[in-house]
Scaffold this motif. Structure first.
Motif, short mmCIF file in Angstrom:
data_model
loop_
_atom_site.label_atom_id
_atom_site.label_comp_id
_atom_site.label_asym_id
_atom_site.label_seq_id
_atom_site.Cartn_x
_atom_site.Cartn_y
_atom_site.Cartn_z
N GLY A 157 -4.96 2.55 -2.79
CA GLY A 157 -5.73 3.40 -1.88
C GLY A 157 -7.01 3.94 -2.46
N VAL A 158 -7.39 3.53 -3.68
CA VAL A 158 -8.60 4.03 -4.35
C VAL A 158 -9.75 3.05 -4.12
N SER A 159 -10.96 3.56 -3.90
CA SER A 159 -12.10 2.70 -3.66
C SER A 159 -12.36 1.79 -4.87
N VAL A 160 -12.73 0.54 -4.62
CA VAL A 160 -13.06 -0.37 -5.71
C VAL A 160 -14.44 -0.07 -6.29
N ASP A 190 0.81 -1.21 0.00
CA ASP A 190 0.00 0.00 0.00
C ASP A 190 0.84 1.27 0.00
N ARG A 191 2.16 1.12 -0.17
CA ARG A 191 3.05 2.28 -0.19
C ARG A 191 3.61 2.57 -1.58
N VAL A 192 3.67 1.54 -2.40
CA VAL A 192 4.17 1.69 -3.78
C VAL A 192 3.00 1.50 -4.73
N GLU A 193 2.87 2.38 -5.70
CA GLU A 193 1.78 2.24 -6.67
C GLU A 193 1.84 0.86 -7.31
#
Length: 460
Positions: free
Chosen positions: A454-457, A334-337
């Motif tokens: 981090g984007v909503s599904v 969750d830290r690297v795209e």
């Protein structure tokens, strides 16, 4: 052109349920669901790597010719193609939990039948039907975890599930190393491996009877009250201060009637075409690197001159990299795209694979084998998360299953494509083909892939 109603008019209630899940911290329910999914995936990876790990033994026991060996290796992957497509649609239409129970029953039952194979034809048929169940397991698990986990923790907890899952790969390697030379109760050791896989997946079937249904799926299908109850139960597990803060959020609006079932052609809508093209190319290419090593490692070592037991031992040690790689992906997920992590790990697979192919000593073979499996499982774990993040809830399982099914067709073709290269030219040129496929994959993901970390599904 007007968009289909199922995707144009998402129920507000479904949106609200998704927002509440995404704002939630990780609860004991999230941890329990992740663990149950991970245990199921463990036996899936055990089954997936079973035939490849003992391929030399099967070849000797049944006196396979080259074509029969390829069919044995390919049969489970062909079954997985059908399982990914069919059970993905079942999950979108009838629920994630129900699809889970069907797929587990299939691969547990047919794996057990495979243990009694009197000939190659029986083995090929049972591996095909076991594959129908196996093929749905990973895509269903990915979609289920994407549905129930909060957006900012989705990658990390999915990585934990796959860390547990990939313990199944060295497990099958070391179980084969132990059982293949033996005949417990007068029964060939390799048959006991099939029994172990079937028994484990039967236990998981019992555990999964207690899984909750996906609240996002319930809300998207007009079952708002059930979705509300499940989310409220998870919210009640949140510590008091955080729960009080959450209580300030507006109540969910009244549920609308369920939207009409989504159609598979929805993946070709203008807003989805780019990601669909990326995923289909990605899934087709990814297994060349991933299964090219896992399924063919014993054959590669045989080509280097090692006997059956020694090659299984080297393979088992190399397989230790699978859970280690998944574990290493936990802190960075969750830290690297996601798409950058996919590209970096794929490039590392290409380089370490070439090193493994040209390694001459046992030490370098095992070290580079571990390195390859380690980076390939960073790649695999982030790939599973990325794949499940591409489509909204009404079509997530079916669309993901369709893309994932292409990887199974590609995997089924691998023995026919790579074994002739290995036989004619050796491990180096074979891994050259694999490296070329991974290079093409890197280009596809970087050029066509979108950002999802981090984007909503629930986004369109």
């Amino acid at each position: 052109m007007a968009q289909p109603t199922a995707l144009r008019e998402r129920p507000e209630a479904a949106s609200s349920i998704g927002d509440r899940i995404d704002r939630m911290p990780v609860t004991p329910t999230h941890r329990r669901l992740t663990a149950v999914v991970g245990v199921g995936l463990l036996f899936d990876t055990f089954e997936n790597n079973l035939a490849g790990t003992i391929s030399q033994v099967l070849q000797e026991d049944f006196a396979f010719n080259g074509t029969t060996l390829k069919l044995v290796l390919a049969s489970a992957f062909i079954g997985q193609f059908f399982g990914s497509v069919v059970l993905g649609r079942v999950a979108d239409r009838y629920g994630r939990r129900r699809a889970f129970l069907i797929n587990l029953a299939l691969y547990s039952g047919f794996s057990l039948l495979g243990a009694f194979s009197p000939n190659a034809a029986w083995l090929i048929v049972t591996r095909f039907f076991a594959g129908v169940g196996i093929g749905a397991e990973q895509s269903l698990s990915d979609c289920y975890l994407a549905d129930v986990l909060p957006a900012k923790q989705r990658g990390r907890y999915t990585a934990w599930a796959y860390t547990l899952a990939f313990c199944g790969v060295p497990a099958v390697g070391f179980a084969a190393l132990w059982l293949v030379p033996l005949s417990p109760l007068g029964i060939d050791g390799w048959r006991w491996l099939f029994v172990l896989g079937a028994a484990g997946s039967a236990v998981v079937w019992m555990l999964r009877r207690n899984l909750i249904e996906s609240p996002r799926w319930l809300a998207a299908n007009g079952k708002q009250r059930e979705a509300e109850e499940l989310v409220a139960r998870m919210e009640a597990e949140v510590p008091g201060a955080e729960r009080a803060e959450r209580a300030q959020t507006p109540a969910a609006p009244a549920a609308r009637p369920a939207a009409p079932p989504a159609r598979m052609r929805d993946v070709f809508q203008p807003r989805f075409r780019r990601r669909t093209a990326m995923l289909w190319l990605f899934c087709t290419l990814s297994v060349v690197g991933y299964y090219g090593f896992g399924a063919l490692a014993p054959q590669i070592l045989a080509a280097k001159g090692y006997d059956v037991v020694t090659s299984i031992g080297f393979t088992a040690v190399s397989f230790l990299g699978y859970p280690i790689g998944a574990l290493l992906s936990v802190p960075v997920m969750d830290r690297v795209e996601r798409k950058r992590l996919v590209a970096l790990s794929a490039a590392a697979m290409a380089l370490s694979g070439l090193g493994f192919a040209y390694a001459g000593s046992a030490t370098f073979i095992m070290a580079l084998g571990i390195l390859y499996t380690l980076v390939s499982n960073v790649f695999s774990t982030v790939s599973h998360v990325y794949l499940a993040e591409q489509y909204p809830t009404p079509i997530r399982a079916a669309a993901t299953g369709l893309a994932y099914s292409l990887s199974k067709l590609s995997a089924a073709a691998l023995p026919f494509a790579l074994l002739p290269v290995l036989d004619a030219y050796g491990p180096g040129p074979m891994f050259g083909v694999i490296a070329g496929a991974m290079g093409a994959l890197v280009a596809v993901v970087l050029l066509l892939g979108g950002r999802t970390t981090g984007v909503s599904v629930d986004r369109d």
